[in-house]
Write a protein that holds these residues in place. Structure first.
Motif, short mmCIF file in Angstrom:
data_model
loop_
_atom_site.label_atom_id
_atom_site.label_comp_id
_atom_site.label_asym_id
_atom_site.label_seq_id
_atom_site.Cartn_x
_atom_site.Cartn_y
_atom_site.Cartn_z
N GLU A 171 0.83 -1.21 0.00
CA GLU A 171 0.00 0.00 0.00
C GLU A 171 0.86 1.26 0.00
O GLU A 171 0.50 2.27 -0.61
CB GLU A 171 -0.93 -0.02 1.21
N ALA A 172 2.02 1.20 0.68
CA ALA A 172 2.94 2.34 0.67
C ALA A 172 3.45 2.60 -0.74
O ALA A 172 3.55 3.75 -1.18
CB ALA A 172 4.10 2.08 1.62
N VAL A 173 3.76 1.53 -1.46
CA VAL A 173 4.21 1.67 -2.84
C VAL A 173 3.12 2.30 -3.70
O VAL A 173 3.38 3.22 -4.51
CB VAL A 173 4.63 0.30 -3.42
N ALA A 174 1.89 1.84 -3.52
CA ALA A 174 0.77 2.39 -4.30
C ALA A 174 0.57 3.87 -4.00
O ALA A 174 0.32 4.68 -4.91
CB ALA A 174 -0.51 1.61 -3.99
N LEU A 175 0.72 4.24 -2.72
CA LEU A 175 0.57 5.65 -2.34
C LEU A 175 1.69 6.49 -2.95
O LEU A 175 1.46 7.61 -3.43
CB LEU A 175 0.58 5.78 -0.81
N SER A 176 2.89 5.95 -2.96
CA SER A 176 4.02 6.66 -3.57
C SER A 176 3.79 6.87 -5.06
O SER A 176 4.04 7.96 -5.59
CB SER A 176 5.31 5.86 -3.34
N GLU A 177 3.31 5.84 -5.73
CA GLU A 177 3.06 5.96 -7.17
C GLU A 177 1.94 6.94 -7.48
O GLU A 177 1.98 7.67 -8.47
CB GLU A 177 2.73 4.57 -7.74
N ARG A 178 0.96 7.00 -6.58
CA ARG A 178 -0.20 7.89 -6.77
C ARG A 178 0.17 9.36 -6.55
O ARG A 178 -0.36 10.25 -7.22
CB ARG A 178 -1.29 7.45 -5.79
N THR A 179 1.04 9.60 -5.60
CA THR A 179 1.31 10.98 -5.16
C THR A 179 2.71 11.48 -5.51
O THR A 179 2.95 12.69 -5.45
CB THR A 179 1.14 11.08 -3.64
N GLY A 180 3.61 10.58 -5.85
CA GLY A 180 5.00 10.98 -6.08
C GLY A 180 5.82 11.10 -4.81
O GLY A 180 7.00 11.48 -4.86
N ALA A 181 5.21 10.78 -3.65
CA ALA A 181 5.93 10.88 -2.38
C ALA A 181 7.06 9.86 -2.33
O ALA A 181 6.94 8.74 -2.83
CB ALA A 181 4.97 10.66 -1.21
N ARG A 182 8.14 10.24 -1.69
CA ARG A 182 9.28 9.35 -1.56
C ARG A 182 9.07 8.40 -0.37
O ARG A 182 8.24 8.66 0.51
CB ARG A 182 10.56 10.15 -1.42
N ILE A 183 9.81 7.30 -0.38
CA ILE A 183 9.74 6.29 0.68
C ILE A 183 11.10 6.23 1.36
O ILE A 183 12.13 6.13 0.69
CB ILE A 183 9.39 4.91 0.10
N GLN A 184 11.11 6.31 2.68
CA GLN A 184 12.34 6.12 3.44
C GLN A 184 12.13 4.98 4.44
O GLN A 184 11.14 4.97 5.17
CB GLN A 184 12.76 7.39 4.18
N ILE A 185 13.08 4.04 4.45
CA ILE A 185 12.94 2.86 5.30
C ILE A 185 14.30 2.46 5.88
O ILE A 185 15.32 2.52 5.19
CB ILE A 185 12.33 1.68 4.50
N HIS A 186 14.32 2.07 7.17
CA HIS A 186 15.52 1.47 7.75
C HIS A 186 15.71 0.10 7.11
O HIS A 186 14.78 -0.71 7.10
CB HIS A 186 15.36 1.28 9.26
N LEU A 187 16.92 -0.17 6.60
CA LEU A 187 17.11 -1.41 5.87
C LEU A 187 18.52 -1.95 6.07
O LEU A 187 19.49 -1.20 5.99
CB LEU A 187 16.85 -1.16 4.38
N HIS A 188 18.60 -3.25 6.32
CA HIS A 188 19.89 -3.93 6.51
C HIS A 188 20.73 -3.16 7.54
O HIS A 188 21.92 -2.93 7.33
CB HIS A 188 20.64 -4.05 5.19
N GLU A 189 20.10 -2.82 8.67
CA GLU A 189 20.81 -2.06 9.69
C GLU A 189 21.74 -2.93 10.51
O GLU A 189 22.80 -2.48 10.96
CB GLU A 189 19.80 -1.34 10.61
N THR A 190 21.34 -4.20 10.76
CA THR A 190 22.14 -5.09 11.58
C THR A 190 22.26 -6.47 10.95
O THR A 190 21.43 -6.87 10.12
CB THR A 190 21.53 -5.26 12.98
#
Length: 446
Positions: free
Chosen positions: A208-227
């Motif tokens: 759903e976050a991806v769909a919202l990003s595609e709909r609005t152009g908003a960027r996505i920031q996520i903590h990833l491979h931190e540990t």
């Protein structure tokens, strides 16, 4: 020179040195920056500026280097009120036993407002002009940044479980979409989507976050491979690395900012390269929590855009991006076993233009180029700890700290003058900070 060939402008900054960032590796001497309204009208030698411009205000900075404002691409601003509260602990202990309980006890709209202002005061004072935030009550953070005149990417939180800001993913996404709509097209505030991490957000909300990003152009920031633990647990439970899972869900893309990335394989690099995702490097937080080391040089060699962030003051203890730049440059050399792995000029680019690229605003921010927005800082190189000056770029990275910043403009508006904040009432802020500190100390004692 006749009167009709002289251009009127608002502000002229005369600098001993100027680092434009574009092109990379350049240090100019005796330059003038002309500001007209919110934008840079010209960057040119002082002698040429004398002939071509007349300005309402002139600032002479004979011992300073002028450069673009720094872009802090990851943090949790209000956590400045938790600075030093739970040090010398591994990540999961730090989170589960200290930070999350404290958040449950103290997080409120007023806590967020006061903590964000404390963070902004520190960031402005040390050269940051744009910051990215991922925390609760993002609408409060957005308004605080806007009222102060600071540029900010505001990532609304997305998790599988309830928090003080929402009952679960549906409410987070609904509130987040409203935030995106409320600030659409604003010059200062850039709403974004902030899924906390692969281990706290399931497939449905991520899709759903991806769909919202595609709909609005908003960027996505996520903590990833931190540990290392995060990656090992994902392999055990899901049979794939977190980045692979995110790629299959469509999360990785040119609008995605992957924070930390200390545990990286060749397959992860291939995914980042293929998708165009950005990496946000937070070396001091990673070092302090013993999370690991991001291979900055290797990422940049593969053409992956690398930006930098401090993380929150609870896991870093300061928001001085100049300090973060120094650590990033040092760590990159050790990880790559190459003293030239991240040069001073490249490190400055990581903290400016690369951050602008991660935001999708490289045409407006991140370098001192005519036509770009006037987000500018000046750093005094006259103090003994920076003398003598052979290479201003080297000094900014290896000898400097953020307290040498004396001036700052955002959109052409002065934010720091002669080392003093112009838009934040520091004595009043300190009274509120001390009240929160008293409450937190009492809670720790109980």
């Amino acid at each position: 020179m006749t009167a009709d060939t002289i251009t009127a402008a608002d502000i002229r900054i005369n600098a001993r040195w100027l680092i434009p960032i574009e092109p990379c590796g350049v240090v100019l001497e005796h330059q003038a920056v002309i500001i007209q309204g919110t934008r840079i009208a010209a960057v040119l030698p002082v002698a040429d500026a004398d002939r071509k411009f007349r300005t309402r205000e002139t600032i002479d900075l004979p011992h300073h280097v002028v450069m673009p404002g720094l872009i802090n691409m990851h943090g949790h601003a209000a956590m400045a009120l938790f600075r030093g509260m739970a040090d010398d602990l591994p990540l999961m202990t730090w989170l589960n036993d200290h930070i999350w309980p404290a958040e449950g006890r103290f997080i409120s709209e007023q806590f967020i407002a006061d903590g964000t202002q404390l963070a902004m005061a520190e960031m402005l004072r040390t050269g940051t002009t744009t910051f990215s935030d991922m925390y609760f009550f993002p609408e409060i953070v957005a308004q605080s940044a806007y009222d102060t005149g600071m540029r900010a990417q505001i990532c609304f939180p997305l998790l599988d479980f309830p928090t003080v800001w929402g009952s679960g993913p549906d409410e987070y996404l609904s509130k987040g979409e409203s935030l995106i709509e409320a600030w659409k097209g604003d010059d200062y505030i850039m709403p974004a989507i902030g899924p906390h991490a692969p281990y706290t957000v399931s497939d449905g909300p991520l899709a759903e976050a991806v769909a919202l990003s595609e709909r609005t152009g908003a960027r996505i920031q996520i903590h990833l491979h931190e540990t290392e633990f995060e990656v090992a647990e994902a392999l055990e439970k899901q049979g794939k690395r977190p980045a692979e899972r995110l790629a299959k869900l469509g999360v990785l893309g040119t609008r995605t900012q992957c924070v930390h990335m200390t545990q990286i394989s060749d397959s992860d690099i291939a995914l980042l390269t293929d998708t165009g995702a950005h990496v946000i490097h937070c070396p001091e937080s990673n070092l302090k929590l013993a999370s690991g080391l991001c291979p900055a040089h290797k990422l940049m060699e593969h053409g992956i855009n690398l930006a930098i962030g401090t993380d929150g003051a609870a896991s870093n203890n300061d928001l001085d991006l100049f300090g973060e730049i120094r650590t990033a440059a040092m760590v990159a050399k050790v990880v790559a076993n190459d003293a030239a792995a991240l040069s001073a000029h490249k490190a400055l680019q990581v903290a400016t233009l690369n951050g602008a690229r991660a935001l999708g605003r490289e045409d407006e921010l991140g370098s001192l180029v005519a036509g770009k927005l006037a987000d500018i800082i000046a750093v005094d190189l006259s103090d003994p700890f920076i003398q003598p000056v052979y290479d201003p770029a080297s000094h900014l990275v290896y000898s400097n700290h953020g307290r040498a910043v004396t001036h700052s403009w955002i959109n052409g508006v002065p934010q720091v003058q002669e080392g003093k904040l112009t838009r934040i009432d520091v004595p009043d802020l300190m009274l509120r900070v001390e009240d929160w500190a008293r409450q937190i100390r009492q809670q720790q004692a109980d």
